[in-house]
Scaffold this motif. Structure first.
Motif, PDB file in Angstrom:
ATOM      1  N   LEU A  80       0.827  -1.203   0.000  1.00  0.00           N
ATOM      2  CA  LEU A  80       0.000   0.000   0.000  1.00  0.00           C
ATOM      3  C   LEU A  80       0.866   1.259   0.000  1.00  0.00           C
ATOM      4  N   GLN A  81       0.330   2.324  -0.517  1.00  0.00           N
ATOM      5  CA  GLN A  81       1.000   3.624  -0.435  1.00  0.00           C
ATOM      6  C   GLN A  81       0.840   4.173   0.978  1.00  0.00           C
ATOM      7  N   GLY A  82       1.916   4.767   1.497  1.00  0.00           N
ATOM      8  CA  GLY A  82       1.858   5.392   2.809  1.00  0.00           C
ATOM      9  C   GLY A  82       2.093   4.465   3.979  1.00  0.00           C
ATOM     10  N   VAL A  83       2.466   3.204   3.714  1.00  0.00           N
ATOM     11  CA  VAL A  83       2.675   2.226   4.785  1.00  0.00           C
ATOM     12  C   VAL A  83       4.084   1.665   4.695  1.00  0.00           C
ATOM     13  N   GLU A  84       4.729   1.497   5.844  1.00  0.00           N
ATOM     14  CA  GLU A  84       6.051   0.868   5.862  1.00  0.00           C
ATOM     15  C   GLU A  84       6.138  -0.134   7.010  1.00  0.00           C
ATOM     16  N   ARG A 105       3.528   0.706  10.053  1.00  0.00           N
ATOM     17  CA  ARG A 105       3.062   2.021  10.478  1.00  0.00           C
ATOM     18  C   ARG A 105       2.735   2.859   9.253  1.00  0.00           C
ATOM     19  N   VAL A 106       1.876   3.830   9.481  1.00  0.00           N
ATOM     20  CA  VAL A 106       1.444   4.723   8.414  1.00  0.00           C
ATOM     21  C   VAL A 106       2.316   5.968   8.463  1.00  0.00           C
ATOM     22  N   THR A 107       3.059   6.193   7.378  1.00  0.00           N
ATOM     23  CA  THR A 107       3.998   7.319   7.319  1.00  0.00           C
ATOM     24  C   THR A 107       3.631   8.336   6.244  1.00  0.00           C
ATOM     25  N   GLY A 108       2.581   8.046   5.481  1.00  0.00           N
ATOM     26  CA  GLY A 108       2.143   8.951   4.416  1.00  0.00           C
ATOM     27  C   GLY A 108       0.672   8.753   4.155  1.00  0.00           C
ATOM     28  N   LYS A 109       0.145   9.482   3.200  1.00  0.00           N
ATOM     29  CA  LYS A 109      -1.257   9.351   2.846  1.00  0.00           C
ATOM     30  C   LYS A 109      -1.529   7.952   2.303  1.00  0.00           C
ATOM     31  N   LEU A 110      -2.563   7.326   2.811  1.00  0.00           N
ATOM     32  CA  LEU A 110      -2.900   5.976   2.386  1.00  0.00           C
ATOM     33  C   LEU A 110      -3.435   5.949   0.955  1.00  0.00           C
ATOM     34  N   GLY A 111      -3.069   4.908   0.220  1.00  0.00           N
ATOM     35  CA  GLY A 111      -3.582   4.712  -1.129  1.00  0.00           C
ATOM     36  C   GLY A 111      -3.320   3.289  -1.574  1.00  0.00           C
ATOM     37  N   PHE A 112      -4.089   2.807  -2.548  1.00  0.00           N
ATOM     38  CA  PHE A 112      -3.920   1.439  -3.033  1.00  0.00           C
ATOM     39  C   PHE A 112      -2.878   1.356  -4.133  1.00  0.00           C
ATOM     40  N   GLY A 113      -2.950   2.254  -5.097  1.00  0.00           N
ATOM     41  CA  GLY A 113      -1.950   2.289  -6.164  1.00  0.00           C
ATOM     42  C   GLY A 113      -1.953   1.029  -7.020  1.00  0.00           C
ATOM     43  N   ASP A 114      -0.815   0.744  -7.626  1.00  0.00           N
ATOM     44  CA  ASP A 114      -0.648  -0.441  -8.476  1.00  0.00           C
ATOM     45  C   ASP A 114      -0.090  -1.563  -7.607  1.00  0.00           C
ATOM     46  N   HIS A 115      -0.960  -2.201  -6.868  1.00  0.00           N
ATOM     47  CA  HIS A 115      -0.548  -3.163  -5.843  1.00  0.00           C
ATOM     48  C   HIS A 115      -0.017  -4.448  -6.486  1.00  0.00           C
ATOM     49  N   PRO A 116       1.103  -4.976  -5.986  1.00  0.00           N
ATOM     50  CA  PRO A 116       1.690  -6.186  -6.595  1.00  0.00           C
ATOM     51  C   PRO A 116       0.804  -7.420  -6.491  1.00  0.00           C
ATOM     52  N   MET A 117      -0.130  -7.456  -5.540  1.00  0.00           N
ATOM     53  CA  MET A 117      -0.966  -8.644  -5.401  1.00  0.00           C
ATOM     54  C   MET A 117      -2.025  -8.755  -6.493  1.00  0.00           C
ATOM     55  N   LEU A 118      -2.208  -7.701  -7.267  1.00  0.00           N
ATOM     56  CA  LEU A 118      -3.097  -7.819  -8.429  1.00  0.00           C
ATOM     57  C   LEU A 118      -2.542  -8.846  -9.403  1.00  0.00           C
ATOM     58  N   GLU A 119      -1.230  -8.813  -9.595  1.00  0.00           N
ATOM     59  CA  GLU A 119      -0.599  -9.786 -10.489  1.00  0.00           C
ATOM     60  C   GLU A 119      -0.663 -11.196  -9.898  1.00  0.00           C
ATOM     61  N   ILE A 152       0.511   5.767  13.550  1.00  0.00           N
ATOM     62  CA  ILE A 152       0.011   6.657  12.497  1.00  0.00           C
ATOM     63  C   ILE A 152       0.685   8.007  12.661  1.00  0.00           C
ATOM     64  N   ASP A 153       1.437   8.438  11.672  1.00  0.00           N
ATOM     65  CA  ASP A 153       2.175   9.699  11.742  1.00  0.00           C
ATOM     66  C   ASP A 153       1.196  10.859  11.964  1.00  0.00           C
ATOM     67  N   SER A 154       1.379  11.564  13.074  1.00  0.00           N
ATOM     68  CA  SER A 154       0.447  12.639  13.424  1.00  0.00           C
ATOM     69  C   SER A 154       0.626  13.870  12.546  1.00  0.00           C
ATOM     70  N   THR A 155       1.763  13.965  11.854  1.00  0.00           N
ATOM     71  CA  THR A 155       1.927  15.092  10.923  1.00  0.00           C
ATOM     72  C   THR A 155       1.175  14.832   9.626  1.00  0.00           C
TER      73      THR A 155
END
Length: 254
Positions: A80-84, A105-119, A152-155
């Motif tokens: 996912l985008q925004g997760v590490e 942890r969430v370090t950025g805005k969450l997003g699905f993007g081009d997720h590798p599990m689609l393949e 979850i990054d509070s900033t």
């Protein structure tokens, strides 16, 4: 009575014990003895075999055994985008045994993007024959429950309302992306509902300053929002369990 379309009279959770060939290939990959393509070829072979075994048992639904994953949930979160992922102070405590010390942890805005599990799903679909391929992913509540506010990054998310909105939207995007990839049976694995029946887990939630009853309401709202606009011919399953690691469990209660 047999059903030939999901939900089925008989089904499988989705995960199978990883065969020795995959375990050995991952050791070789970590040591630099084989590359990612060679590892994937070993996984492909093992997935073909487990699909054939499911079909031989007469099941109308097949999964890839989650053979490409090291963890049932962390590997999906990693994409996912925004997760590490990070090394935590302690693993997840089961009854008498603890997992390796990893967390997300969430370090950025969450997003699905081009997720590798689609393949990963597309490969399963290509070898499933007349059976229906089922994809399994963790439920959105799982990303929040284990770490809560501290992970979850509070900033990025000073207010959790915005975080939960993005959490729902990310899973809604995931649902539609898997549908576009051909998936018609998607399972959300949601251990949290069993945890919220556990006096011990509820105590831990309260100790970190949160209300377990309010969390249940929030998670229900997130799930319902994620399911908004779901295609009519897509079946969504919700798998609830009390945890499973080396045949041990986390939660108990009613």
């Amino acid at each position: 009575m047999q059903r030939h379309h999901s939900p089925f009279r008989a089904d499988v959770v989705g995960s199978f014990l990883r065969p020795d060939a995959i375990k050995q290939a991952r050791i070789q990959f970590a040591a630099g003895e084989i590359d990612a393509g060679q590892l994937r070829a070993v996984e492909d072979s093992a997935i073909r075999e487990v699909v054939e075994q499911q079909c031989a048992c007469g099941l109308h639904v097949v999964t890839d055994g989650e053979f490409r994953r090291a963890w049932w949930h962390f590997d999906f979160f990693d994409g996912l985008q925004g997760v590490e992922r990070y090394d935590s102070e302690a693993g997840i405590q089961f009854n008498g045994v603890q997992t390796k010390a990893h967390g997300v942890r969430v370090t950025g805005k969450l997003g699905f993007g081009d997720h590798p599990m689609l393949e990963d799903f597309r490969f399963l679909q290509s070898i499933s024959g007349s059976a229906q391929p089922k994809m399994t992913i963790p439920s959105p509540s799982v990303l929040h429950f284990r770490g809560g506010r501290k992970d979850i990054d509070s900033t990025v998310y000073p207010e959790l309302d915005a975080y939960f909105d993005d959490l729902a939207n990310t899973w809604r995007d995931a649902i539609h992306a898997f549908y576009e990839a051909g998936c018609r049976y998607l399972q959300l694995d949601d251990t949290v509902w069993a945890y919220l029946c556990s006096d011990d887990q509820r105590r831990q939630v309260r100790e970190r300053g949160e209300d377990p009853d309010e969390l249940a309401r929030i998670y229900a709202r997130v799930l319902n929002k994620a399911l908004e606009g779901k295609p009519e011919d897509l079946t969504i399953g919700l798998h609830v369990c009390r945890g499973n690691f080396r045949s041990t469990w986390i939660s108990e209660g009613g």
